[in-house]
Motif scaffolding. Structure first.
Motif, short mmCIF file in Angstrom:
data_model
loop_
_atom_site.label_atom_id
_atom_site.label_comp_id
_atom_site.label_asym_id
_atom_site.label_seq_id
_atom_site.Cartn_x
_atom_site.Cartn_y
_atom_site.Cartn_z
N MET A 164 -30.30 18.23 41.48
CA MET A 164 -30.39 19.66 41.20
C MET A 164 -29.76 19.90 39.82
O MET A 164 -28.56 19.71 39.61
N LEU A 165 -30.59 20.27 38.86
CA LEU A 165 -30.20 20.33 37.46
C LEU A 165 -30.17 21.77 36.96
O LEU A 165 -31.01 22.60 37.34
N SER A 166 -29.27 22.03 36.04
CA SER A 166 -29.11 23.36 35.45
C SER A 166 -29.85 23.42 34.13
O SER A 166 -29.49 22.74 33.17
N ASN A 167 -30.90 24.23 34.09
CA ASN A 167 -31.65 24.49 32.85
C ASN A 167 -31.90 23.21 32.04
O ASN A 167 -31.50 23.10 30.87
N PRO A 168 -32.58 22.23 32.63
CA PRO A 168 -32.79 20.96 31.91
C PRO A 168 -33.84 21.09 30.81
O PRO A 168 -34.66 22.02 30.81
N ARG A 169 -33.79 20.17 29.91
CA ARG A 169 -34.88 19.97 28.96
C ARG A 169 -35.71 18.81 29.51
O ARG A 169 -35.21 17.69 29.63
N ILE A 170 -36.96 19.09 29.88
CA ILE A 170 -37.78 18.07 30.51
C ILE A 170 -38.90 17.64 29.57
O ILE A 170 -39.40 18.45 28.77
N TYR A 171 -39.28 16.38 29.67
CA TYR A 171 -40.30 15.79 28.81
C TYR A 171 -41.46 15.30 29.68
O TYR A 171 -41.23 14.62 30.69
N LEU A 172 -42.68 15.62 29.26
CA LEU A 172 -43.87 15.29 30.03
C LEU A 172 -44.83 14.48 29.18
O LEU A 172 -44.88 14.63 27.95
N ASP A 173 -45.64 13.65 29.85
CA ASP A 173 -46.67 12.92 29.11
C ASP A 173 -47.93 13.78 29.01
O ASP A 173 -47.94 14.95 29.40
N ALA A 174 -49.00 13.21 28.47
CA ALA A 174 -50.22 13.97 28.25
C ALA A 174 -50.82 14.49 29.55
O ALA A 174 -51.52 15.51 29.56
N ASP A 175 -50.56 13.79 30.66
CA ASP A 175 -51.04 14.22 31.97
C ASP A 175 -50.02 15.10 32.69
O ASP A 175 -50.17 15.39 33.87
#
Length: 378
Positions: A248-259
């Motif tokens: 359970m994360l607080s306001n994370p910065r998330i990274y996604l691939d092209a899909d």
């Protein structure tokens, strides 16, 4: 840096003398107009009065000339500014966009519609698939290498606004906020650069809260030239913690691939206490995912999770010393222990806070931990 020649001290001195000469001259003329005694004195000493009048007039002429030049410059600037603000009398295609009559444009160059910096439409107009009511552009410029003459201007960044939430490359963006695109030289869309997300955006099982910020990317590039496969980055803005990799994360910065698969997280902290493998990590512990080098390559995302305890909230493991601030615990997604290292070795840094004035900066607010608290691998 462009050198600029500043006026000399003698310029300011002469301008000051000229100004006061004008004050004396107009004061004298006013006294002549209102005082019969002054007029008699001037007639009695007409030669001296004539010399004094000519001297004051000559000195004042410099200040008058300077003010005339300033007025001309300001007048020309106002004229150019007015000429750069135009309203289309009829529908016109400008920069590849069909603009209706009544569109208001602010131009970079007078008379050159293609150099518009801002456009405001009387009704929504399709631009890059968005029903836009406003457009702002930042232009690039080409100059001749020898003469520095202007060759061409072209759009580099295009910022749109419209109404409500609108679909942009599969995302629901809040069009009432800036939606920023990188542009090709001919004005065609190159890539979505940034937008504020509206409602209805999901990444797997994770629903992204409205107000989160989306950034487009060609992938994170490392110093050795290696490029990651992340194509989207989201700065989550949610008062309630979100779940990523079982935490359970607080306001994370998330990274996604092209899909749009979740690759990694950074710049976040635990919103809830968690038991992860053999370790107990307290709320407030900084969290990021990294992948380690394996020979000539790198292990797949997300690699390992890095837990960096904050002050007074060490990571605990039965039968072992606590891991305190300044050190980080590395663990796998399954809770396996991968090592304890100094923060600097895994890119975790703390920066000093400088206070300007008497007001202390507001501390960041941690997202609320939903009940019950998350429990990770054991």
């Amino acid at each position: 840096m462009i050198p600029i020649a500043l006026p000399s001290a003698s310029f300011y001195l002469l301008l000051t003398v000229s100004f006061f000469a004008g004050v004396l001259l107009f004061g004298w003329l006013l006294a002549l107009a209102s005082s019969a005694g002054m007029r008699r004195a001037v007639r009695l000493h007409w030669k001296k009065s004539a010399v004094l009048f000519v001297l004051l007039a000559v000195l004042f002429s410099y200040y008058a000339w300077f003010q005339a030049i300033v007025w001309q410059v300001e007048h020309e600037s106002e004229r150019q500014e007015a000429a750069r603000n135009v309203t289309l009398a009829q529908a016109t295609t400008v920069g590849g966009t069909d603009m209706p009559a009544g569109t208001r444009l602010k131009l970079q160059d007078e008379g050159q519609l293609e150099t518009y910096l801002e456009a405001e439409f009387p009704q929504p107009v399709p631009v890059y698939g968005i029903q836009a009511t406003q457009v702002r552009r930042f232009l690039g410029t080409d100059y001749d290498d020898d003469t520095y003459a202007l060759i061409a201007r072209y759009p580099r960044t295009v910022i749109l606004r419209g109404a409500g939430d609108q679909a942009v490359q599969g995302w629901q963006c809040d069009a009432t906020q800036d939606i920023e695109f990188d542009s090709e030289r001919d004005g065609a869309m190159k890539a979505l650069n940034q937008c504020q997300l509206g409602r209805g955006n999901r990444v797997g099982d994770l629903e992204i809260a409205p107000g989160s910020i989306l950034y487009g990317s060609e992938g994170t590039v490392y110093v050795d030239g290696f490029k990651d496969s992340d194509r989207w980055r989201i700065e989550v803005k949610d008062p309630v913690a979100v779940k990523g990799f079982g935490l359970m994360l607080s306001n994370p910065r998330i990274y996604l691939d092209a899909d749009r698969r979740l690759l990694r997280v950074s710049d976040t902290e635990l919103a809830c206490d968690v038991q992860w493998g053999d370790f107990r990590h307290a709320a407030g512990t900084q969290v990021k995912t990294v992948r380690r080098v394996q020979g000539a390559g790198r292990e797949p995302f997300p690699g390992v999770i890095v837990f960096s305890p904050s002050n007074g909230q060490p990571a605990k493991r039965d039968g072992h010393d606590d891991v305190s601030k300044g050190m980080s615990v590395m663990q796998g997604l399954d809770g396996s222990f991968a090592g304890i290292v100094k923060n600097e070795e895994v890119g975790v840094f703390e920066f000093a806070t400088f206070v300007v004035g008497d007001e202390e900066p507001e501390a960041p607010v941690r997202a609320r931990c939903p009940a019950p608290a998350a429990t990770g691998p054991r």
